[in-house]
Design an enzyme around this catalytic site. Structure first.
Site, PDB file in Angstrom:
ATOM      1  N   ASP A  68      -7.981   2.302  14.843  1.00 50.59           N
ATOM      2  CA  ASP A  68      -8.328   1.683  13.558  1.00 50.59           C
ATOM      3  C   ASP A  68      -8.288   0.165  13.696  1.00 50.59           C
ATOM      4  O   ASP A  68      -7.789  -0.530  12.821  1.00 50.59           O
ATOM      5  CB  ASP A  68      -7.368   2.152  12.461  1.00 50.59           C
ATOM      6  CG  ASP A  68      -7.901   1.822  11.062  1.00 50.59           C
ATOM      7  OD1 ASP A  68      -9.113   1.526  10.937  1.00 50.59           O
ATOM      8  OD2 ASP A  68      -7.112   1.844  10.104  1.00 50.59           O
ATOM      9  N   GLY A 127       0.620   5.807   0.964  1.00 49.85           N
ATOM     10  CA  GLY A 127      -0.130   6.881   1.582  1.00 49.85           C
ATOM     11  C   GLY A 127       0.482   8.222   1.258  1.00 49.85           C
ATOM     12  O   GLY A 127       1.263   8.378   0.316  1.00 49.85           O
ATOM     13  N   GLY A 173       0.830  -1.197   0.000  1.00 52.85           N
ATOM     14  CA  GLY A 173       0.000   0.000   0.000  1.00 52.85           C
ATOM     15  C   GLY A 173       0.863   1.244   0.000  1.00 52.85           C
ATOM     16  O   GLY A 173       2.097   1.192   0.041  1.00 52.85           O
TER      17      GLY A 173
END
Length: 874
Positions: free
Chosen positions: A727, A589, A587
């Site tokens: 989270d 960001g 991923g």
């Protein structure tokens, strides 16, 4: 206000993919003037003062309504036309006659509706029985509300009064619905078939509401039952609808009649889009030879005039011969871009039946759609509650649908004008956001508890209605609560609402502001007042929010902890950068990327027992900070390294090493062999004799309990340090061998889970489906809100992560549901008990979702309870 509406339009365009028809009942702007006068035209008018611009519900301008010229004859076609400028999903229509302050008495006793998506091809609306005429008003003033079943998907709408005798007719109108957001403009499919068996009623599986063309039993150029929002029941012969034939909710095909073993469907969209997933609602009544498809393969076309790209996306499904329930099958589309999709659904049995198809996508940012208008004021501030007649009431049937987006005018002039307008609006928006940020930063330095109402809140107001003597009266109520969104990209700086939320009891207020938990009240900054067990309470300290590579902090950490770390000489060993081999990008960001890497010689580096230099490289996760980030981001990254170096628990991902001698800065953490828990469980079924006999990957209730206990243990450890994760979800738990679990923090950086976060462009990124009500409405993130998220994570696990929490509710309704938790009037919606979930576990979930913080269990008691359940399980 205008900029907030434009921002809401951008969010709606880009991220909303599902609409609930039951809730999709917003007035579209006739009454409040959002629909402009020049967007309302008519075939004729009696006088200038009865022109189409006066056809606004509950308004008395001019002579009080639109009146076509002369007496309306039975054979006449006089119409009032409304241009909505984009596609809308229209579920309801309201009409009035001409009252004109008690001087008028004309009204339409009946009418019909024509609609168009492109302004060229006009279609006439029909109900489920094929009737076109809608019963209208019985007097000149009262409002007549009529549900449109099936709903209409259109940009242009014509209301055509109908009469049996010559008479004068006048009308006022309002349309209700919501934006058709996912861009699907048509689908092409083979027509459905019929099941005829001796002793049984004939089951018609055709697409009876399709509004395109039919040629040689092939449907093209339209939309129909696959986009009507109605999910078929488990028994395909039954229906939600009143007085319809068996099989109405499904479109179905027989394997033998295809000759290919698959059904081909083509989907066309308004513009190129970046597709995340496709959701298909299928019947699985295997006792009647009906199953979900066993495989689907999809190709993409970037433009309608281009060829299909050769590389396809193919997914195998897990067939189920035990549970006959209808279900959604979610197909990942891997961020592929296209304006059209061609899919082959491969049969798994004699029949395949589908009731709904929706797509989750973003607009292709290479060629973004021109947004020429902000969303209607009514769309963001008003909603009409569900109105049904006694016969049509349905309180149990679920609805989902994917949709609407603006259709750009084909005129090149319109496109040019739209582009210029959009560019100007976006520039103004950027300037406004920059000014806001600078202003708020200055204000926060002086008074961190204050926040401007116009900057932080989106006001909600609703229409309430009452039915008396079979007539519906609509009354606009005051906003019932205000939704607050943080102003930074982080979760941090949650602020109190601009005004006190209504109906907050003192006990509830105490519950939100005190309790047994160490609460990081980020709206306050009080002097340090002491310690408990040498651990500072959040409520007694400043809070430091560490920004990871995503630009969003995962842990809220007491400032004293940071201070103590800065004073100590904590070192983490430097790992040789050349011994890291990149395998896959997990991923990315705002500030960097997360990679899956092989680390050669890691065991020797860690000086582990029985280290083997020649052993295989170990898998690790590597967070890399971009070299061009700000100094503040670099400092946060180094602080996160220091914090992570102090975390030592068997159920928390461990920091193994760093590469900080040169750029890019890296931290190396553990990575588990089986990836994240969400993917691990979604690829498995509940353990049974069937899965055992067919060698299907499966998990048992005891496995789920074992993993849940480990998550609770890891969270108990974080809570003991007063760390708030903020989270916690299955995507942030990694799975090793023998169902071992470790809690991680980089799920947000993965594109795979972008749909789990509520995004406001340039603003907050929030996992609202996992968040406690006080976190969303009050901005309070505490250990207790982590407990709430643990309950949702537990729910995910016992659904085997097959669906998203509150999957039938779009993001806006999830936020509205938190308001119901806040008001505590018994109208809040809870997640349902998953079928394999034992009652004690579901009761634990409900305790985690308790409205009052003080009544939620802490992680110590949760862990103890789960250990007892695990020990007592067989």
């Amino acid at each position: 206000m205008f900029f907030r509406l434009l921002l809401f339009a951008l969010v709606t365009e880009k991220f909303c993919a599902e609409v609930n028809p039951v809730m999709c009942r917003y007035p579209l702007g006739m009454h409040d003037g959002t629909i402009r006068d020049d967007d309302i035209t008519a075939s004729s008018q009696w006088y200038e003062s009865t022109g189409p611009q006066y056809a606004r519900l509950q308004r008395e301008e001019g002579d009080g309504a639109w009146c076509p010229a002369g007496l309306l004859q039975p054979q006449d076609v006089q119409f009032l036309q409304i241009d909505l400028h984009r596609l809308f999903f229209i579920t309801l229509i309201g009409t009035q006659g001409r009252h004109a302050r008690a001087t008028g008495k004309e009204f339409a006793r009946a009418y019909r509706i024509d609609y168009s998506r492109n302004g060229e091809r006009w279609l006439t609306w029909k109900d489920h029985q094929g009737k076109q005429v809608i019963q209208g008003n019985v007097d000149a003033y009262d409002i007549a509300l009529k549900d449109l079943r099936p709903p209409i998907i259109a940009r242009y709408v014509r209301v055509i009064p109908v009469t049996e005798l010559p008479m004068t007719v006048c009308m006022r109108v309002e349309l209700y619905g919501c934006i058709w957001a996912d861009g699907l403009s048509s689908y092409n499919i083979p027509d459905g078939e019929t099941i005829a068996a001796p002793g049984y009623p004939i089951v018609y599986l055709n697409d009876s509401t399709y509004d395109g063309f039919v040629e040689k039993r092939y449907l093209y150029g339209g939309l129909g039952q696959l986009t009507d929002g109605i999910l078929g029941l488990d028994d395909f012969t039954q229906s939600h609808q009143y007085q319809v034939w068996p099989g109405y909710d499904y479109v179905g095909w027989r394997n033998e009649s295809t000759g290919t073993g698959y059904i081909e469907m083509e989907f066309q969209f308004d513009q190129p889009r970046n597709f995340t997933t496709m959701k298909v609602h299928c019947n699985n009544m295997f006792s009647k030879g009906v199953k979900i498809f066993q495989r689907v393969e999809c190709q993409f076309k970037p433009r309608l005039i281009s060829e299909w790209e050769p590389e396809s996306v193919g997914v195998d499904t897990v067939l189920d011969d035990k549970n006959p329930s209808a279900r959604f099958v979610t197909i990942p589309l891997n961020q592929r871009v296209g304006k059209a999709i061609l899919c082959h659904f491969i049969f798994a049995d004699n029949w395949m039946m589908i009731s709904e198809i929706s797509f989750q996508s973003e607009m292709d940012m290479v060629n973004p759609t021109v947004i020429t208008l902000p969303p209607t004021k009514a769309e963001t501030t008003q909603m009409l509650p569900n109105h049904t007649t006694e016969r049509e009431t349905d309180t149990t049937s679920p609805f989902t649908i994917s949709r609407p987006v603006e259709k750009i005018d084909e005129s090149s002039t319109s496109i040019l004008i739209g582009c210029l307008v959009a560019i100007i609006l976006l520039l103004l928006l950027i300037i406004q956001l920059i000014l806001w940020k600078q202003y708020i930063q200055k204000r926060l330095k002086k008074s961190p508890r204050r926040i401007l109402e116009e900057d932080a809140s989106a006001h909600l107001s609703f229409y309430s209605y009452s039915i008396a003597n079979n007539q519906t009266q609509i009354i606009q109520s005051n906003p019932t609560y205000e939704r607050v969104f943080p102003l930074d990209l982080e979760y941090q700086e949650p602020t109190m609402p601009p005004r006190k939320l209504p109906e907050l009891s003192q006990s509830a207020e105490d519950s939100a502001c005190s309790g047994d938990y160490a609460e990081p009240d980020l709206t306050q900054s009080t002097p340090h007042q002491g310690f408990q067990n040498n651990v500072p309470h959040y409520a007694e300290t400043d809070i430091v929010n560490l920004q990871g590579v995503t630009g969003n902090n995962m842990y809220a950490v007491p400032a004293l902890t940071i201070d103590s770390l800065n004073k100590k000489d904590i070192t983490v060993a430097e790992f040789p950068r050349q011994q890291l081999q990149l395998k896959e990008k997990l991923g990315e960001g705002q500030f960097g990327e997360v990679h899956l890497c092989e680390a050669e010689g890691l065991q020797l580096f860690l000086e582990l027992p029985s280290s083997d230099v020649s052993g295989p490289p170990a898998l690790v996760a590597v967070k890399m900070l971009r070299s061009n980030v700000t100094k503040a981001a670099r400092n946060d990254f180094l602080k996160e390294i220091k914090i992570m170096s102090r975390l030592a628990d068997p159920n928390i991902i461990r920091l193994l090493g760093v590469c900080i001698l040169d750029d890019p800065l890296c931290m190396i953490t553990e990575y588990m062999e089986n990836g994240d828990l969400n993917q691990f469980l979604s690829q498995r079924e509940m353990h049974s004799q069937f899965t055992l006999a067919n060698n299907i990957p499966s998990v048992s209730c005891k496995n789920l309990l074992h993993m849940s206990t480990q998550i609770a243990s890891g969270m108990r450890y974080l809570a003991s340090l007063n760390f708030v994760h903020r989270d916690l979800a299955s995507r942030n738990c990694l799975v090793g061998n023998n169902f071992t679990i470790k809690i991680a923090d980089f799920g947000m950086s993965r594109n795979l889970y972008s749909g789990d976060y509520y995004r406001i462009q340039g603003r907050a990124v929030l996992p609202i489906r996992w968040m406690a009500w006080e976190s969303i409405l009050l901005g309070k993130f505490t250990t207790a809100s982590d407990v709430w998220a643990f309950g949702v994570t537990l729910w995910e696990m016992f659904t085997l992560c097959k669906e998203q929490p509150y999957s039938l509710l779009p993001d806006e309704q999830v936020i509205e549901n938190t308001g119901e938790f806040f008001r505590n009037q018994g109208r809040q919606i809870y997640l349902p008990q998953p079928p394999p979930c034992p009652n004690p576990l579901f009761h634990l979930m409900l305790k985690c979702w308790n409205r009052d913080i003080k009544d939620r269990p802490n992680f110590e008691s949760i862990h103890h309870f789960l250990v007892e359940q695990l020990n007592s399980s067989v």
